[in-house]
Design an enzyme around this catalytic site. Structure first.
Site, PDB file in Angstrom:
ATOM      1  CG  ASN A   7      -1.914   1.060   1.269  1.00  0.00           C
ATOM      2  OD1 ASN A   7      -1.901   1.952   0.418  1.00  0.00           O
ATOM      3  ND2 ASN A   7      -2.801   1.013   2.238  1.00  0.00           N
ATOM      4  NE  ARG A 239     -11.618  12.662   3.237  1.00  0.00           N
ATOM      5  CZ  ARG A 239     -11.288  11.379   3.387  1.00  0.00           C
ATOM      6  NH1 ARG A 239     -12.156  10.509   3.858  1.00  0.00           N
ATOM      7  NH2 ARG A 239     -10.096  10.957   3.023  1.00  0.00           N
TER       8      ARG A 239
END
Ligand code: ADP
Length: 399
Positions: A7, A239
């Protein structure tokens, strides 16, 4: 068969090496601050203490070399050479509409991922760097790409189209793509196993620093809360989640902000952090709320309400639900958040078990026996699913 899962972030690289005969992790590690002073590598292997080294890691190529050295080291390695690795699976965040399942990495796949950079400006270029570095440092090892948006590609157009002029879909591929697809797929598959049937309706709640929900029918996503980007859906660590889009030009004008500053505001300064003023980590917000901080309390209330709202919407879209699954950092670990959410689920026939809910980080049913709709905690394991996909693909190529 040994599968390495990578990743790659813009300045980090996570790796896990799986023995796929047992599906056990042989070794794992995390390289941080690639290309930044003070780079570090943390390497783990069962049976030895974590190894932590500080060394200069200039780029992703050096990061792969460092990982190879750790995996093959006589003291703390687990293999003698990279020849013992059968394939490498790369995690990628955004695949647009081009990737609907795991696929082999070739020049065409890399070019496609690069062309999607605008949709995932932080993630895709980093993943490509990781792929290029592997091509150079461990040539000849087959590589696959498993894309986070892929699982959501089964969504019907009624879910993925926005009410914008159609030409923007044609010109810029503006539509809902969703995120965390590999996690939703992993827990939905496990949930179907627990239910003992594939023909079921599941709502998966991946609640972490980034959070998203998915409505899944017979193994296929019908809808998901993140959108063109991961900003949409429920309130998250930093967010906003969904909010009235008219506020974008409104705040920009009032505060004299550029598009980049506005993007920063809604992606990095909002959510639990912006609401509470305490921080983006749920644990800190819960602690502050316990100590009487009313803004922290409000931030938690908003988080719970947005999750409950999506569960309700998805139960309606699916026209019923057999199971609701909690996963990721908050979903797996936060007793109070699960309790607060589940208190709103009795209308769905979900009989929440307060006592069973007093747990963290384990697979467990948290609805009472006989509950019409089941509620489960299922720890996610995206890396294992990438390793499984990679194994399947590599084996199919040998046939
Ligand atoms: P991401 O992968 O999106 O960065 P994670 O899935 O690791 O995020 O989730 C991080 C969130 O999970 C944080 O808000 C953190 O507070 C919360 N979390 C992690 N562990 C616990 C815990 N033991 N109890 C409550 N919340 C937790």
């Amino acid at each position: 068969m040994n599968i390495l899962v990578l990743n790659s972030g813009s300045s980090s690289l996570k790796y896990q090496l799986f023995d796929m005969n047992t599906e056990q992790v042989m070794a794992s590690g995390y390289i941080e601050k690639i290309g930044i002073p003070g780079s570090t590598i943390t390497h783990k292997r069962p049976g030895i203490d974590k190894i932590f080294l500080e060394q200069d890691i200039a780029d992703h190529g050096v990061a792969i070399e460092t990982m190879v050295a750790a995996l093959t080291s006589p003291e703390h390695g687990v293999i003698q050479s990279m020849k013992e690795i059968d394939a490498v699976g790369h995690r990628v965040v955004h695949g647009g509409t081009a990737f609907i399942k795991a696929c082999l990495i070739d020049e065409q796949a890399i070019n496609t991922l690069e062309s999607l950079t605008e949709m995932a400006p932080l993630h895709n270029p980093a993943a490509v760097k990781g792929m290029r570095a592997c091509q150079e440092k461990i040539p000849g090892v087959p590589m696959t790409v498993v894309v986070d948006t892929a699982f959501h590609q089964t969504m019907p157009r009624s879910s993925y189209m926005y009410g914008l002029p159609y030409e923007y879909y044609e010109k810029y591929q503006i539509r809902r793509y969703g995120c965390h697809g590999t996690s939703h797929r992993f827990v939905a598959q496990r949930c179907a196993e627990l239910l003992g049937r594939q023909d079921c309706k599941i709502i998966t709640c991946h609640l972490g620093n980034g959070s998203s929900l998915a409505a899944i029918k017979n193994g296929e996503v019908q809808d998901t809360s993140m959108g063109f980007t991961p900003l949409a859906g429920v309130v998250m660590g930093t967010r906003t989640g969904d909010f009235d889009p008219s506020l974008v030009p409104y705040i920009m004008e009032k505060e004299n902000l550029t598009p980049a500053q506005m993007s920063d505001l809604i992606n990095k300064k909002s959510g639990l952090l912006g609401l509470s003023g305490v921080g983006s980590d749920l644990r800190d917000v819960v602690e502050a709320a316990k100590n009487g901080n009313d803004r922290a309390k409000m931030a938690l209330e908003v988080f719970v309400t947005t999750v409950v709202r999506f569960i309700g919407a998805y139960a309606a879209e699916l026209n019923g639900v057999d199971a609701i699954v909690f996963t990721a950092g908050i979903g797996e670990n936060s007793v109070p958040m699960r309790r607060a959410i589940c208190q709103h689920l009795s209308y769905l026939g979900a009989d929440f078990d307060e006592e069973a809910n007093e747990c963290a980080g384990e697979e467990k049913e948290i609805s009472k026996p006989g509950s019409k709709t089941k509620i489960y905690i299922i720890p996610t394991n995206e890396e294992l699913l990438i390793a499984r996909d990679t194994k399947e693909l590599v084996e199919s190529l040998k046939k």
